[in-house]
Design a protein around this motif. Structure first.
Motif, PDB file in Angstrom:
ATOM      1  N   HIS A  72      10.613   5.578  -8.403  1.00  0.00           N
ATOM      2  CA  HIS A  72       9.751   5.422  -7.236  1.00  0.00           C
ATOM      3  C   HIS A  72      10.491   4.698  -6.108  1.00  0.00           C
ATOM      4  O   HIS A  72      10.449   5.118  -4.952  1.00  0.00           O
ATOM      5  CB  HIS A  72       8.469   4.661  -7.605  1.00  0.00           C
ATOM      6  N   GLN A 109       5.417  -1.431  -1.255  1.00  0.00           N
ATOM      7  CA  GLN A 109       5.081  -0.101  -1.766  1.00  0.00           C
ATOM      8  C   GLN A 109       5.222  -0.038  -3.292  1.00  0.00           C
ATOM      9  O   GLN A 109       4.469   0.653  -3.971  1.00  0.00           O
ATOM     10  CB  GLN A 109       5.935   0.980  -1.096  1.00  0.00           C
ATOM     11  N   GLN A 110       6.195  -0.764  -3.835  1.00  0.00           N
ATOM     12  CA  GLN A 110       6.364  -0.825  -5.293  1.00  0.00           C
ATOM     13  C   GLN A 110       5.129  -1.451  -5.954  1.00  0.00           C
ATOM     14  O   GLN A 110       4.654  -0.985  -6.981  1.00  0.00           O
ATOM     15  CB  GLN A 110       7.618  -1.631  -5.671  1.00  0.00           C
ATOM     16  N   LYS A 112       2.042  -1.660  -4.557  1.00  0.00           N
ATOM     17  CA  LYS A 112       0.887  -0.778  -4.318  1.00  0.00           C
ATOM     18  C   LYS A 112       0.849   0.381  -5.304  1.00  0.00           C
ATOM     19  O   LYS A 112      -0.229   0.804  -5.725  1.00  0.00           O
ATOM     20  CB  LYS A 112       0.923  -0.218  -2.889  1.00  0.00           C
ATOM     21  N   ALA A 113       2.022   0.896  -5.670  1.00  0.00           N
ATOM     22  CA  ALA A 113       2.096   2.027  -6.608  1.00  0.00           C
ATOM     23  C   ALA A 113       1.853   1.586  -8.049  1.00  0.00           C
ATOM     24  O   ALA A 113       1.797   2.420  -8.951  1.00  0.00           O
ATOM     25  CB  ALA A 113       3.457   2.707  -6.489  1.00  0.00           C
ATOM     26  N   ALA A 141      -4.074  -2.409  -7.231  1.00  0.00           N
ATOM     27  CA  ALA A 141      -3.407  -1.521  -8.199  1.00  0.00           C
ATOM     28  C   ALA A 141      -3.963  -1.752  -9.604  1.00  0.00           C
ATOM     29  O   ALA A 141      -4.193  -0.803 -10.357  1.00  0.00           O
ATOM     30  CB  ALA A 141      -1.893  -1.750  -8.171  1.00  0.00           C
ATOM     31  N   GLN A 146      -3.434   1.785 -11.353  1.00  0.00           N
ATOM     32  CA  GLN A 146      -2.276   2.513 -10.833  1.00  0.00           C
ATOM     33  C   GLN A 146      -1.048   2.197 -11.682  1.00  0.00           C
ATOM     34  O   GLN A 146      -0.856   1.057 -12.105  1.00  0.00           O
ATOM     35  CB  GLN A 146      -1.981   2.083  -9.391  1.00  0.00           C
ATOM     36  N   GLY A 147      -0.204   3.195 -11.915  1.00  0.00           N
ATOM     37  CA  GLY A 147       1.083   2.985 -12.568  1.00  0.00           C
ATOM     38  C   GLY A 147       0.969   2.235 -13.875  1.00  0.00           C
ATOM     39  O   GLY A 147       0.206   2.611 -14.767  1.00  0.00           O
TER      40      GLY A 147
END
Length: 168
Positions: A72, A109-110, A112-113, A141, A146-147
């Motif tokens: 990512h 962004q890391q 958030k993902a 997240a 998420q993730g």
């Protein structure tokens, strides 16, 4: 009362000034991705800089989601021109900084993902604004699974590293 208020204002102004003035900027192209929170930047003088992403801790490569986190980050920054805002080096000699790609915070962004934690142990090194945004991004997240947050038996990387050290 008035002098106390004045001192508080002066202290606040000093802290804001000290926080913003101590950061330096580095410009270059991302030429390597070590993992989800460490990259290599090549600057205009062909100097390579190892950058540890400030404010986050991503799963280690051998941990669950380690490879996904690295992929990512790569999709966000690899071979792109970036600005790195930094103010220190870590104990391994890496520059610790925030990576901006066209104004977008790749570190954030890391989080958030769902592919990195907000690294609260070092949050005092972040601006108050970043600290707040990163904490909110991690909470969102987590809430949205998420993730890595889909894993109920998650081991944060700092605990994982500590466990590995104590086995040796």
């Amino acid at each position: 009362m008035k002098s106390h208020f004045t001192r508080v204002l002066l202290l606040a102004a000093f802290l804001i000034f000290a926080n913003t003035s101590s950061a330096d900027s580095l410009y270059g192209r991302i030429v390597g991705i070590a993992d989800g929170d460490t990259v290599t930047v090549l600057d205009a003088t062909n100097t390579q800089w190892k950058i540890r992403l400030m404010g986050i801790d991503a799963p280690e490569k051998k941990q669950a989601f380690g490879q996904k986190s690295k992929e990512h980050l790569s999709s966000l920054v690899f071979n792109k021109q970036v600005t790195v805002e930094y103010s220190k080096q870590d104990k391994y000699g890496r520059t610790v900084g925030k990576i901006l790609v066209d104004g977008t915070d790749a570190n954030l962004q890391q989080v958030k993902a769902g592919l990195a934690w907000h690294y609260k142990k070092y949050q005092k090194e972040q601006s108050i604004e970043d600290r707040t945004i990163y904490a909110q991004a991690e909470e969102q997240a987590r809430t949205e699974k998420q993730g890595l947050w889909i894993d109920p038996d998650l081991t944060p990387p700092w605990d994982w590293r500590h466990q590995r050290k104590s086995k040796h």
